[in-house]
Design a protein around this motif. Structure first.
Motif, PDB file in Angstrom:
ATOM      1  N   SER A   1      30.436  22.654 -15.258  1.00  0.00           N
ATOM      2  CA  SER A   1      29.826  21.322 -15.353  1.00  0.00           C
ATOM      3  C   SER A   1      30.751  20.223 -14.856  1.00  0.00           C
ATOM      4  O   SER A   1      30.295  19.122 -14.519  1.00  0.00           O
ATOM      5  CB  SER A   1      29.412  21.034 -16.800  1.00  0.00           C
ATOM      6  OG  SER A   1      30.553  20.821 -17.628  1.00  0.00           O
TER       7      SER A   1
ATOM      8  N   GLN B   1      24.574  19.765 -10.313  1.00  0.00           N
ATOM      9  CA  GLN B   1      24.418  20.299 -11.666  1.00  0.00           C
ATOM     10  C   GLN B   1      22.933  20.476 -11.973  1.00  0.00           C
ATOM     11  O   GLN B   1      22.248  19.550 -12.384  1.00  0.00           O
ATOM     12  CB  GLN B   1      25.082  19.367 -12.677  1.00  0.00           C
ATOM     13  CG  GLN B   1      26.559  19.158 -12.456  1.00  0.00           C
ATOM     14  CD  GLN B   1      27.374  20.433 -12.626  1.00  0.00           C
ATOM     15  OE1 GLN B   1      27.021  21.301 -13.424  1.00  0.00           O
ATOM     16  NE2 GLN B   1      28.464  20.553 -11.883  1.00  0.00           N
TER      17      GLN B   1
ATOM     18  N   ALA C   1      22.249  21.864 -16.402  1.00  0.00           N
ATOM     19  CA  ALA C   1      22.686  21.092 -17.569  1.00  0.00           C
ATOM     20  C   ALA C   1      21.710  21.180 -18.737  1.00  0.00           C
ATOM     21  O   ALA C   1      22.113  21.229 -19.900  1.00  0.00           O
ATOM     22  CB  ALA C   1      22.906  19.634 -17.172  1.00  0.00           C
ATOM     23  N   ASP C   2      20.412  21.200 -18.442  1.00  0.00           N
ATOM     24  CA  ASP C   2      19.404  21.223 -19.516  1.00  0.00           C
ATOM     25  C   ASP C   2      18.868  22.622 -19.789  1.00  0.00           C
ATOM     26  O   ASP C   2      17.883  22.791 -20.507  1.00  0.00           O
ATOM     27  CB  ASP C   2      18.242  20.290 -19.156  1.00  0.00           C
ATOM     28  CG  ASP C   2      17.539  20.709 -17.870  1.00  0.00           C
ATOM     29  OD1 ASP C   2      18.130  21.498 -17.100  1.00  0.00           O
ATOM     30  OD2 ASP C   2      16.409  20.241 -17.626  1.00  0.00           O
TER      31      ASP C   2
ATOM     32  N   ARG D   1      31.081  27.649 -18.648  1.00  0.00           N
ATOM     33  CA  ARG D   1      29.985  26.705 -18.415  1.00  0.00           C
ATOM     34  C   ARG D   1      30.503  25.262 -18.421  1.00  0.00           C
ATOM     35  O   ARG D   1      30.075  24.442 -17.604  1.00  0.00           O
ATOM     36  CB  ARG D   1      28.906  26.888 -19.475  1.00  0.00           C
ATOM     37  CG  ARG D   1      27.692  26.010 -19.208  1.00  0.00           C
ATOM     38  CD  ARG D   1      26.510  26.318 -20.090  1.00  0.00           C
ATOM     39  NE  ARG D   1      25.362  25.580 -19.638  1.00  0.00           N
ATOM     40  CZ  ARG D   1      24.164  25.639 -20.188  1.00  0.00           C
ATOM     41  NH1 ARG D   1      23.960  26.429 -21.235  1.00  0.00           N
ATOM     42  NH2 ARG D   1      23.164  24.930 -19.707  1.00  0.00           N
ATOM     43  N   GLU D   2      31.408  24.983 -19.324  1.00  0.00           N
ATOM     44  CA  GLU D   2      32.004  23.642 -19.369  1.00  0.00           C
ATOM     45  C   GLU D   2      32.790  23.378 -18.078  1.00  0.00           C
ATOM     46  O   GLU D   2      32.742  22.284 -17.519  1.00  0.00           O
ATOM     47  CB  GLU D   2      32.924  23.520 -20.591  1.00  0.00           C
ATOM     48  CG  GLU D   2      33.516  22.133 -20.755  1.00  0.00           C
ATOM     49  CD  GLU D   2      34.376  22.008 -22.003  1.00  0.00           C
ATOM     50  OE1 GLU D   2      35.011  20.944 -22.167  1.00  0.00           O
ATOM     51  OE2 GLU D   2      34.426  22.963 -22.803  1.00  0.00           O
TER      52      GLU D   2
END
Length: 344
Positions: A131, A138, A141-142, A127-128
């Motif tokens: 991103s 993106q 992100a939330d 996931r990092e």
């Protein structure tokens, strides 16, 4: 009078032809003129883009001047082979001039960026990585992991194990969710294939259990030819009702508390993933397994082994009994001591 008229007409015609030739030469020179562009610059061509709209777009991006933009529609008329713009996202890198750029827009060859997801890594790591992917929208992100799983149509709350390690191509300005959808669909397909081709009488009740065990095999060895042997050890343990006792599950259960070392107290800590404490498989996969690990669990070697330990070469030494295993562990300790002393 007729002669004078013919002279005048000829003079005018000469001017017109001369002007036309000059204009033709100027337009062709413009085709060959070097572009103003950066290496990491992309142009989005929308469906139905006209030459006038394209000219404005290239001017707004600083690729051509205002004067050049006003002439571009005439270039397209002069060269109809440049008039069939195909919708897409195009890179300008290695495009030398306007003629090459127009030909590029007519080719339909969109730019493709790549994102490589490595086997054995966790969803948190992936996931990092996602991103930080360049030119990728993106949209997640939330979102929590559970929310992302729902967007993918996954019934489980955790994504661990459900995404296939691979190199994924994407068009700039596409969505991050689209990449994950392809990774999820590929893993579903690979898991279904492994499950359908599984050996008889495996102590695994569901495809998800196969996915969990494949993630453990993935973490235990990076040696491709060893995977079926490593899988056989865990299969033998499950068949006999033994605890799996595999360190990667302990590490996963420790989460962010893991500092590179496993202590005795960690092996006895009652987490949901500690296979020194729990019976059978942990509740979820602990990493993203490759197709190779799925195949290894699906078709494990038939061995008498119940133990394995590192052998100092990157692989493992396999044992049938605890006494054999303890001797192999002592051999590994001596190898490790030697390696450390050689580094000093």
């Amino acid at each position: 009078m007729l002669k004078k008229f013919l002279y005048f007409f000829g003079f005018v015609l000469l001017i017109v032809l001369g002007g036309g030739f000059y204009g033709y030469s100027q337009l062709n020179q413009l085709i060959e003129k070097p572009l103003n562009s950066t290496t990491e610059q992309f142009i989005v061509i929308e469906k139905g883009t006209s030459s006038q709209k394209l000219a404005q777009q290239l001017h707004s991006l600083g690729i051509i001047s205002e004067n050049e933009a006003s002439l571009l529609p005439y270039i397209v008329r002069l060269h109809p082979e440049f008039s069939r713009f195909k919708a897409g996202v195009y890179a300008i890198e290695n495009i030398q001039n306007l003629g090459e750029l127009l030909a590029h827009f007519n080719s339909g060859k969109e730019v493709q960026l790549t994102l490589q997801f490595i086997e054995g890594k966790t969803f948190k790591v992936w996931r990092e990585q996602l991103s930080k992917a360049k030119f990728l929208n993106q949209t997640l992100a939330d979102k929590s992991e559970t929310e992302i799983a729902t967007l993918l149509g996954l019934e489980h709350e955790k994504l661990e194990g459900w995404l296939s390690p691979d190199t994924y191509r994407y068009v700039p300005y596409s969505d991050d969710l689209d990449v994950l959808k392809r990774a999820y669909q590929k893993q579903q397909k690979d898991l279904e294939q492994a499950w359908q081709n599984r050996a008889e009488n495996l102590p695994l009740k569901t495809p998800y259990e196969m996915l969990i065990l494949a993630s453990i095999v993935e973490k235990e060895t990076g040696v491709a030819k060893e995977r079926p042997q490593v899988a056989s050890v865990f299969i033998n343990r499950l068949r006999n009702g033994w605890k799996l006792q595999t360190d990667p599950t302990v590490i996963y259960g420790m989460g962010d508390r893991y500092d590179g070392n496993i202590r005795k107290k960690d092996l006895t800590e009652p987490t949901a993933y500690n296979t020194y404490v729990i019976d059978g498989l942990p509740p979820t996969p602990i990493a993203m397994p490759s197709m190779a690990s799925l195949k290894a669990v699906s078709q494990p070697d038939s061995t008498p082994y119940f133990y394995f330990v590192a052998d100092g070469t990157g692989g493992h030494k396999f044992s049938r009994t605890l006494d054999e295993h303890n001797r192999a562990v002592q051999e590994w300790i001596q190898i490790e001591k030697k390696q450390k002393s050689e580094k000093k």
